[in-house]
Design a protein around this motif. Sequence first.
Motif, PDB file in Angstrom:
ATOM      1  N   ARG A   1       0.866  -1.186   0.000  1.00 44.60           N
ATOM      2  CA  ARG A   1       0.000   0.000   0.000  1.00 44.60           C
ATOM      3  C   ARG A   1       0.900   1.233   0.000  1.00 44.60           C
ATOM      4  N   HIS A   2       0.649   2.118  -0.943  1.00 38.98           N
ATOM      5  CA  HIS A   2       1.562   3.252  -1.068  1.00 38.98           C
ATOM      6  C   HIS A   2       0.873   4.385  -1.828  1.00 38.98           C
ATOM      7  N   PRO A   3       1.247   5.648  -1.564  1.00 40.07           N
ATOM      8  CA  PRO A   3       0.679   6.773  -2.316  1.00 40.07           C
ATOM      9  C   PRO A   3       0.869   6.657  -3.832  1.00 40.07           C
ATOM     10  N   PHE A   4       1.930   6.014  -4.281  1.00 42.77           N
ATOM     11  CA  PHE A   4       2.102   5.790  -5.717  1.00 42.77           C
ATOM     12  C   PHE A   4       0.899   5.031  -6.276  1.00 42.77           C
ATOM     13  N   LEU A   5       0.502   3.990  -5.591  1.00 46.14           N
ATOM     14  CA  LEU A   5      -0.624   3.175  -6.045  1.00 46.14           C
ATOM     15  C   LEU A   5      -1.942   3.923  -5.904  1.00 46.14           C
ATOM     16  N   ASP A   6      -2.055   4.737  -4.850  1.00 47.01           N
ATOM     17  CA  ASP A   6      -3.243   5.586  -4.718  1.00 47.01           C
ATOM     18  C   ASP A   6      -3.346   6.530  -5.915  1.00 47.01           C
ATOM     19  N   GLY A   7      -2.199   7.059  -6.337  1.00 48.85           N
ATOM     20  CA  GLY A   7      -2.191   7.960  -7.483  1.00 48.85           C
ATOM     21  C   GLY A   7      -2.587   7.271  -8.778  1.00 48.85           C
TER      22      GLY A   7
ATOM     23  N   LEU B   1      -1.330  10.620 -10.089  1.00 47.26           N
ATOM     24  CA  LEU B   1       0.096  10.369 -10.308  1.00 47.26           C
ATOM     25  C   LEU B   1       0.527  10.986 -11.630  1.00 47.26           C
ATOM     26  N   PRO B   2       1.548  11.844 -11.632  1.00 43.79           N
ATOM     27  CA  PRO B   2       2.002  12.440 -12.891  1.00 43.79           C
ATOM     28  C   PRO B   2       2.503  11.376 -13.861  1.00 43.79           C
ATOM     29  N   ARG B   3       2.220  11.606 -15.117  1.00 40.67           N
ATOM     30  CA  ARG B   3       2.617  10.631 -16.132  1.00 40.67           C
ATOM     31  C   ARG B   3       4.130  10.394 -16.121  1.00 40.67           C
TER      32      ARG B   3
ATOM     33  N   LEU C   1       8.599   7.741  -6.367  1.00 43.95           N
ATOM     34  CA  LEU C   1       8.156   9.118  -6.159  1.00 43.95           C
ATOM     35  C   LEU C   1       9.310  10.109  -6.109  1.00 43.95           C
ATOM     36  N   GLY C   2      10.531   9.645  -6.399  1.00 48.17           N
ATOM     37  CA  GLY C   2      11.669  10.550  -6.518  1.00 48.17           C
ATOM     38  C   GLY C   2      11.620  11.319  -7.821  1.00 48.17           C
TER      39      GLY C   2
END
Length: 213
Positions: free
Chosen positions: A19-25, A31-33, A202-203
């Motif tokens: 579970r991670h904000p990347f997946l939420d995005g 999440l930016p392309r 997310l870097g």
Amino acid sequence: MKAADLLERHRDPWNQATRHPFLDGVREGTLPRGTFETWLVQDYLFVVEGLKFQARLLARAPRRDQALLIGGLAALEEELGWFEEQARRRGLGLDAPRHPTNAAYCGFLAGLEKEPYAADITALWALERAYLEAWRGAEPGHPDYREFVEHWTTPGFADYVSRLEGAADAALGEAGEEERRRAERAFLEVARLERDFWEMALGTPEENGGRVG
């Protein structure tokens, strides 16, 4: 000890791996392309090393697991071709440098050759189970990313993960106490590295390597 026992015993690190904000995005479309595409390149580079890891594992596997691992190798080879087609469509360069986090994960896979088979097959099950759970958590996916979510949550992939769990259970059932401890450490390391891989995603694009042009 069974593989599923590790999920219950280490629920917090496992949740961090899946579970991670990347997946939420991905699910919400926030999440930016460019962020997604730099992650995609890094995941491709990881799968390249994953193919090598599974080939080494096949050479050590008991007869009962050979067909399963051969099928997994064939699926990974197809996956690399799918990644390459996605990269062509998006104008992505796949010769980017491997991010240090990615390199650490690949180094872990290489080091598993020195571990007992029970640890190796447990690690393989864990990384594939983490991937499946993570992308299920992103369902149905924003339209921009739905193709990817659907690709990584197919019934065929879920069946493969289930069969890997059976292989891990069999190996753990035959293993001695020390081998089981090493398998548990491998599980925990997979959980940590999966979490770190999402963090890496997310870097900045410069850190991750990715889009050309």
